[in-house]
Scaffold this motif. Sequence first.
Motif, short mmCIF file in Angstrom:
data_model
loop_
_atom_site.label_atom_id
_atom_site.label_comp_id
_atom_site.label_asym_id
_atom_site.label_seq_id
_atom_site.Cartn_x
_atom_site.Cartn_y
_atom_site.Cartn_z
N SER A 3 63.44 77.26 31.77
CA SER A 3 64.08 78.16 30.81
C SER A 3 65.15 77.38 30.07
N GLY A 4 64.85 77.01 28.85
CA GLY A 4 65.79 76.20 28.09
C GLY A 4 66.02 74.88 28.79
N GLU A 5 67.27 74.60 29.09
CA GLU A 5 67.64 73.34 29.74
C GLU A 5 67.50 73.39 31.26
N PHE A 6 67.17 74.55 31.81
CA PHE A 6 67.19 74.75 33.25
C PHE A 6 65.79 74.90 33.82
N VAL A 7 65.67 74.62 35.11
CA VAL A 7 64.42 74.88 35.83
C VAL A 7 64.79 75.55 37.15
N LEU A 8 64.06 76.59 37.48
CA LEU A 8 64.31 77.27 38.73
C LEU A 8 62.97 77.50 39.42
N GLY A 9 63.01 77.49 40.75
CA GLY A 9 61.76 77.62 41.47
C GLY A 9 61.97 78.13 42.88
N ALA A 10 60.84 78.51 43.48
CA ALA A 10 60.85 79.01 44.86
C ALA A 10 59.69 78.38 45.62
N ALA A 11 59.95 78.04 46.86
CA ALA A 11 58.91 77.57 47.78
C ALA A 11 58.66 78.70 48.77
N MET A 12 57.38 79.00 48.97
CA MET A 12 57.00 80.11 49.83
C MET A 12 56.01 79.63 50.88
N ILE A 13 55.95 80.34 51.99
CA ILE A 13 54.97 80.02 53.02
C ILE A 13 53.58 80.14 52.41
N ARG A 14 52.74 79.18 52.69
CA ARG A 14 51.39 79.18 52.13
C ARG A 14 50.67 80.48 52.49
N GLY A 15 49.98 81.03 51.53
CA GLY A 15 49.27 82.28 51.72
C GLY A 15 50.08 83.49 51.30
N SER A 16 51.35 83.28 50.97
CA SER A 16 52.19 84.39 50.50
C SER A 16 51.75 84.81 49.11
N ASP A 17 51.95 86.07 48.81
CA ASP A 17 51.69 86.57 47.46
C ASP A 17 52.85 86.12 46.58
N THR A 18 52.57 85.34 45.57
CA THR A 18 53.63 84.76 44.74
C THR A 18 54.05 85.65 43.58
N ARG A 19 53.38 86.77 43.37
CA ARG A 19 53.69 87.60 42.20
C ARG A 19 55.14 88.08 42.16
N ALA A 20 55.67 88.52 43.28
CA ALA A 20 57.06 89.01 43.30
C ALA A 20 58.03 87.88 42.96
N ALA A 21 57.77 86.69 43.48
CA ALA A 21 58.63 85.55 43.17
C ALA A 21 58.53 85.17 41.70
N GLN A 22 57.33 85.19 41.15
CA GLN A 22 57.16 84.87 39.73
C GLN A 22 57.91 85.87 38.85
N GLN A 23 57.83 87.14 39.20
CA GLN A 23 58.53 88.16 38.42
C GLN A 23 60.04 88.01 38.55
N ALA A 24 60.52 87.71 39.76
CA ALA A 24 61.96 87.51 39.96
C ALA A 24 62.44 86.29 39.19
N LEU A 25 61.66 85.21 39.20
CA LEU A 25 62.04 84.01 38.45
C LEU A 25 62.13 84.31 36.96
#
Length: 113
Positions: free
Chosen positions: A75-97
């Motif tokens: 996002s602009g000059e910044f990058v943010l991310g999340a690492a999740m346990i494999r097999g987790s549904d990433t949709r909630a994290a993507q929406q939060a990001l």
Amino acid sequence: MKLEPLHAIPGVVASALVGPDGLPIEMYGEAGDALAAELASLRTSLDRTGRRLGAGEVTRLAFTSERVEVVALASGEFVLGAAMIRGSDTRAAQQALARLALDLTDLPKVDDA
């Protein structure tokens, strides 16, 4: 704390917010510092790849390894991310990001001088 909404998402084990200088602004979790360093490195590589391919700016990245799912957003000059346990549904994290990225406009700008 900007990343706090990610802490409650099931499966999130680390998160990071990295500034344009490659230094972490905020980290969460035992592997937060490692994630921050890798996000900074990935941002540089993805910017170069986007330029070379004429694809424009890369704004989203997701990958799966043997143990984790990683989702990241530039996002602009910044990058943010999340690492999740494999097999987790990433949709909630993507929406939060995506929501968190909208809030990054209130962070101070970095002078290139």
